[in-house]
Design an enzyme around this catalytic site. Structure first.
Site, PDB file in Angstrom:
ATOM      1  CB  THR A 135     -15.297 -25.177 -14.289  1.00  0.00           C
ATOM      2  OG1 THR A 135     -15.059 -25.581 -15.276  1.00  0.00           O
ATOM      3  CG2 THR A 135     -14.081 -24.479 -13.367  1.00  0.00           C
ATOM      4  CD1 TRP A 165     -12.615 -20.161 -12.922  1.00  0.00           C
ATOM      5  CD2 TRP A 165     -12.774 -18.207 -14.250  1.00  0.00           C
ATOM      6  NE1 TRP A 165     -11.714 -19.264 -12.751  1.00  0.00           N
ATOM      7  CE2 TRP A 165     -11.863 -18.217 -13.398  1.00  0.00           C
ATOM      8  CE3 TRP A 165     -13.072 -17.237 -15.074  1.00  0.00           C
ATOM      9  CZ2 TRP A 165     -10.888 -16.961 -13.341  1.00  0.00           C
ATOM     10  CZ3 TRP A 165     -12.133 -16.165 -15.260  1.00  0.00           C
ATOM     11  CH2 TRP A 165     -11.287 -15.983 -14.346  1.00  0.00           C
ATOM     12  CG  LEU A 242     -17.131 -30.575 -21.585  1.00  0.00           C
ATOM     13  CD1 LEU A 242     -16.071 -30.552 -20.666  1.00  0.00           C
ATOM     14  CD2 LEU A 242     -17.267 -28.789 -21.493  1.00  0.00           C
ATOM     15  NE  ARG A 246     -13.307 -30.299 -24.415  1.00  0.00           N
ATOM     16  CZ  ARG A 246     -12.932 -31.248 -23.606  1.00  0.00           C
ATOM     17  NH1 ARG A 246     -13.045 -32.507 -24.057  1.00  0.00           N
ATOM     18  NH2 ARG A 246     -12.868 -30.964 -22.546  1.00  0.00           N
ATOM     19  CD  GLN A 282      14.124 -11.048 -49.408  1.00  0.00           C
ATOM     20  OE1 GLN A 282      14.805 -11.714 -48.834  1.00  0.00           O
ATOM     21  NE2 GLN A 282      14.509 -11.095 -50.835  1.00  0.00           N
ATOM     22  CD  GLU A 366     -15.934 -25.666 -24.122  1.00  0.00           C
ATOM     23  OE1 GLU A 366     -15.979 -26.999 -23.993  1.00  0.00           O
ATOM     24  OE2 GLU A 366     -16.891 -24.882 -23.803  1.00  0.00           O
TER      25      GLU A 366
HETATM   26  C1  LIG Z   1     -13.545 -16.898 -19.716  1.00  0.00           C
HETATM   27  C2  LIG Z   1     -13.670 -18.472 -19.371  1.00  0.00           C
HETATM   28  C3  LIG Z   1     -15.107 -19.141 -19.507  1.00  0.00           C
HETATM   29  C4  LIG Z   1     -15.422 -20.178 -19.029  1.00  0.00           C
HETATM   30  N1  LIG Z   1     -16.672 -20.853 -18.992  1.00  0.00           N
HETATM   31  C5  LIG Z   1     -16.809 -21.866 -18.601  1.00  0.00           C
HETATM   32  C6  LIG Z   1     -18.079 -22.546 -18.376  1.00  0.00           C
HETATM   33  O1  LIG Z   1     -19.232 -21.925 -19.102  1.00  0.00           O
HETATM   34  N2  LIG Z   1     -18.588 -23.666 -17.912  1.00  0.00           N
HETATM   35  C7  LIG Z   1     -17.697 -24.186 -17.100  1.00  0.00           C
HETATM   36  O2  LIG Z   1     -18.062 -25.486 -16.392  1.00  0.00           O
HETATM   37  N3  LIG Z   1     -16.063 -23.840 -17.139  1.00  0.00           N
HETATM   38  C8  LIG Z   1     -15.923 -22.738 -17.782  1.00  0.00           C
HETATM   39  N4  LIG Z   1     -14.777 -22.294 -17.745  1.00  0.00           N
HETATM   40  C9  LIG Z   1     -13.638 -23.214 -16.852  1.00  0.00           C
HETATM   41  C10 LIG Z   1     -12.637 -23.564 -17.727  1.00  0.00           C
HETATM   42  O3  LIG Z   1     -13.262 -24.890 -18.311  1.00  0.00           O
HETATM   43  C11 LIG Z   1     -11.411 -24.062 -16.880  1.00  0.00           C
HETATM   44  O4  LIG Z   1     -10.825 -22.949 -16.616  1.00  0.00           O
HETATM   45  C12 LIG Z   1     -10.404 -25.212 -17.510  1.00  0.00           C
HETATM   46  O5  LIG Z   1     -11.129 -26.605 -17.286  1.00  0.00           O
HETATM   47  C13 LIG Z   1      -9.172 -25.263 -16.592  1.00  0.00           C
HETATM   48  O6  LIG Z   1      -9.434 -25.302 -15.371  1.00  0.00           O
HETATM   49  P1  LIG Z   1      -8.549 -24.478 -14.228  1.00  0.00           P
HETATM   50  O7  LIG Z   1      -8.773 -23.196 -14.637  1.00  0.00           O
HETATM   51  O8  LIG Z   1      -9.164 -24.854 -12.779  1.00  0.00           O
HETATM   52  O9  LIG Z   1      -7.054 -24.880 -14.367  1.00  0.00           O
HETATM   53  P2  LIG Z   1      -6.410 -26.291 -13.769  1.00  0.00           P
HETATM   54  O10 LIG Z   1      -7.185 -27.449 -13.787  1.00  0.00           O
HETATM   55  O11 LIG Z   1      -6.168 -25.943 -12.194  1.00  0.00           O
HETATM   56  O12 LIG Z   1      -5.112 -26.335 -14.804  1.00  0.00           O
HETATM   57  C14 LIG Z   1      -4.143 -25.428 -14.243  1.00  0.00           C
HETATM   58  C15 LIG Z   1      -2.869 -25.762 -15.258  1.00  0.00           C
HETATM   59  O13 LIG Z   1      -2.574 -27.215 -14.817  1.00  0.00           O
HETATM   60  C16 LIG Z   1      -2.505 -28.002 -15.966  1.00  0.00           C
HETATM   61  N5  LIG Z   1      -2.828 -29.221 -15.673  1.00  0.00           N
HETATM   62  C17 LIG Z   1      -4.248 -29.721 -15.050  1.00  0.00           C
HETATM   63  N6  LIG Z   1      -4.106 -31.060 -14.884  1.00  0.00           N
HETATM   64  C18 LIG Z   1      -3.127 -31.603 -15.428  1.00  0.00           C
HETATM   65  C19 LIG Z   1      -2.596 -32.919 -15.774  1.00  0.00           C
HETATM   66  N7  LIG Z   1      -3.202 -33.893 -15.422  1.00  0.00           N
HETATM   67  N8  LIG Z   1      -1.262 -33.065 -16.518  1.00  0.00           N
HETATM   68  C20 LIG Z   1      -0.592 -32.008 -16.967  1.00  0.00           C
HETATM   69  N9  LIG Z   1      -1.182 -30.582 -16.907  1.00  0.00           N
HETATM   70  C21 LIG Z   1      -2.253 -30.642 -16.080  1.00  0.00           C
HETATM   71  C22 LIG Z   1      -3.638 -27.503 -16.898  1.00  0.00           C
HETATM   72  O14 LIG Z   1      -3.495 -27.825 -18.207  1.00  0.00           O
HETATM   73  C23 LIG Z   1      -3.359 -25.982 -16.770  1.00  0.00           C
HETATM   74  O15 LIG Z   1      -2.299 -25.512 -17.517  1.00  0.00           O
HETATM   75  C24 LIG Z   1     -14.290 -21.184 -18.151  1.00  0.00           C
HETATM   76  C25 LIG Z   1     -13.130 -20.355 -18.057  1.00  0.00           C
HETATM   77  C26 LIG Z   1     -12.664 -19.193 -18.680  1.00  0.00           C
HETATM   78  C27 LIG Z   1     -11.311 -18.677 -18.658  1.00  0.00           C
END
Ligand SMILES: Cc1cc2nc3c(=O)[nH]c(=O)nc-3n(C[C@H](O)[C@H](O)[C@H](O)COP(=O)(O)OP(=O)(O)OC[C@H]3O[C@@H](n4cnc5c(N)ncnc54)[C@H](O)[C@@H]3O)c2cc1C
Length: 387
Positions: A135, A165, A242, A246, A282, A366
């Protein structure tokens, strides 16, 4: 699952060895995690290195991998361990998932013999901590758009970019970093003490507070040619890692939900209002019954996917079914349990709000639930609706 929550008598369908592994991890969680986890969570600090070594001693790191000091356990045994760890806290299951299923798996599956010898044995014991950088600040669900670059310079690789992240990054010894090259996405094994690598902890998380998360800056990081994972070509490589992680979440989420429900059953049995225990109303029983049914369905799903994995027949879209359902239902269970505890439901004296807050991250990382819906939607329709 523990009685009386094992409504369908799933316990006997586990082998003796699977039950034994589950019980050992459950004991570890009872002894080493439960007494402290509320404080770790509140303080946002967890003795991750110490815990990693203890998890390593029990063979929980890279547990489902073979050779290089890994335990070579079955997928079901690994899943059961994830369930018990997450019954303690999602942050601890995250530590084990990222170490084993992301960082170690990437090296085990795509690394050279030298990379495997160098890193896997010490990662299996927990002496070395790994992280997995996919990410980026501007690219989460859509990693194909990543902007972290790796360019060749003579025999070396030079990496520039940022990862966001990243679980364990601030305490990691090594990172598996995914970057764009002229030939497409490639993976690199990056010791965290390489000049140009900096990791900064992400603070003020309201979720997964017993887990360390960070941002990695890569500022002209020069690596030798053999830092590249030789067998990893294209985005399908990180996506396969992943899928591994997952799978662990499918089981882990059920663990968090089980802990919420066990806590709630005990509470509802002793808390009295209007002259009788909450459990005797209940409306409370309807909530408990619905939650227990969802829990056992999640458990069945996890076990089914685990048996498919052990038969080498598990597909990524089936893992999406499990992650989508089990995390969503676990979160719903945590929220419903909270209502039964009333005001105590928001207290850190009970694990429920902590699990609920953790599961918000688990719902997002994930692959968000929406991304898993799209994976399942594509399987059903044959049409990709991602972009
Ligand atoms: C505590 C924590 C630990 C993490 N650890 C790791 C790690 O070790 N390594 C790593 O690489 N990443 C890690 N991550 C990152 C994580 O994998 C990402 O946060 C995740 O993939 C979502 O990306 P984003 O946060 O940028 O959200 P975005 O991609 O910006 O998405 C935001 C919203 O839009 C929606 N969305 C996006 N695209 C679409 C679409 N095509 N259609 C419909 N809806 C969509 C998403 O579902 C979401 O609801 C971690 C995250 C957290 C919170």
């Amino acid at each position: 699952m523990t009685a009386p929550l094992d409504l369908l008598d799933l316990d006997p369908s586990l082998t003796d060895e699977e039950r034994q592994i589950r019980d050992v991890v459950r004991q570890l969680v009872d002894d080493r995690v439960r007494p402290h986890v509320a404080d770790w969570y509140e303080q946002g600090q967890v003795p991750a290195r110490e815990l990693a070594r203890e998890f390593g001693k029990l063979g929980l790191l890279g547990m489902h991998l073979t050779g290089y000091g890994c335990a070579g356990a079955s997928a079901v045994a690994y899943g059961l361990a994830c369930q018990e760890l997450e019954a303690g806290d999602s942050g601890l299951r995250s530590l084990v998932s990222v170490q084993g299923s992301l960082a170690m798996y990437a090296i085990w599956r795509y690394g050279s013999e030298e990379q495997k010898q160098r890193w896997l044995p010490s990662m299996a014991t927990g002496e070395a901590i790994g992280c997995f950088g996919l990410t980026e600040p501007d690219h989460g669900s859509d990693p194909a758009s990543m902007t972290t670059r790796a360019r060749r310079d003579g025999g070396d690789w030079v990496l520039t970019g940022a990862k966001m992240w990243i679980t364990n990054a601030p305490i990691a010894d090594v990172a598996v970093i995914w970057a764009r090259t002229d030939e497409g996405v490639r993976g690199f094994v990056v010791p965290m003490d390489t000049p140009g690598v900096t990791a900064r902890e992400i603070r003020r998380k309201m979720s997964l507070r017993a887990s360390v998360t960070g941002e990695i800056a890569l500022d002209d990081v020069r690596l030798p040619a053999d830092a590249r994972l030789p067998e990893a070509s294209g985005l399908k490589a990180p996506l396969s890692c992943l899928t591994e992680a997952r799978y662990g979440i499918v089981w882990g989420a059920v663990g968090a939900a089980r802990d919420c429900l066990e806590t709630t059953l005990a509470y509802a049995g002793t808390r009295t209002q209007f002259g009788r225990p909450l459990a005797g109303f209940q409306l409370t029983q309807a909530k408990l019954a619905d939650m227990a049914v969802e829990l056992v369905k999640g458990q069945l799903l996890a076990l089914h996917l685990g048996r498919l994995a052990d038969a080498h027949r598990l597909r990524p879209d089936q893992v999406s079914v499990g992650k989508l359902n089990n995390v969503r239902e676990a979160l719903a269970i945590a929220r419903q349990c909270r209502t039964i505890l009333g005001a105590n439901g928001v207290s850190g004296e009970y694990p429920i709000m902590r699990h609920a807050n953790n599961l918000e991250s688990v719902l997002t990382y994930e692959g968000t639930s929406e991304i898993h819906q799209l994976v399942v939607g594509q399987r059903l329709t044959g049409l990709s609706a991602f972009a």
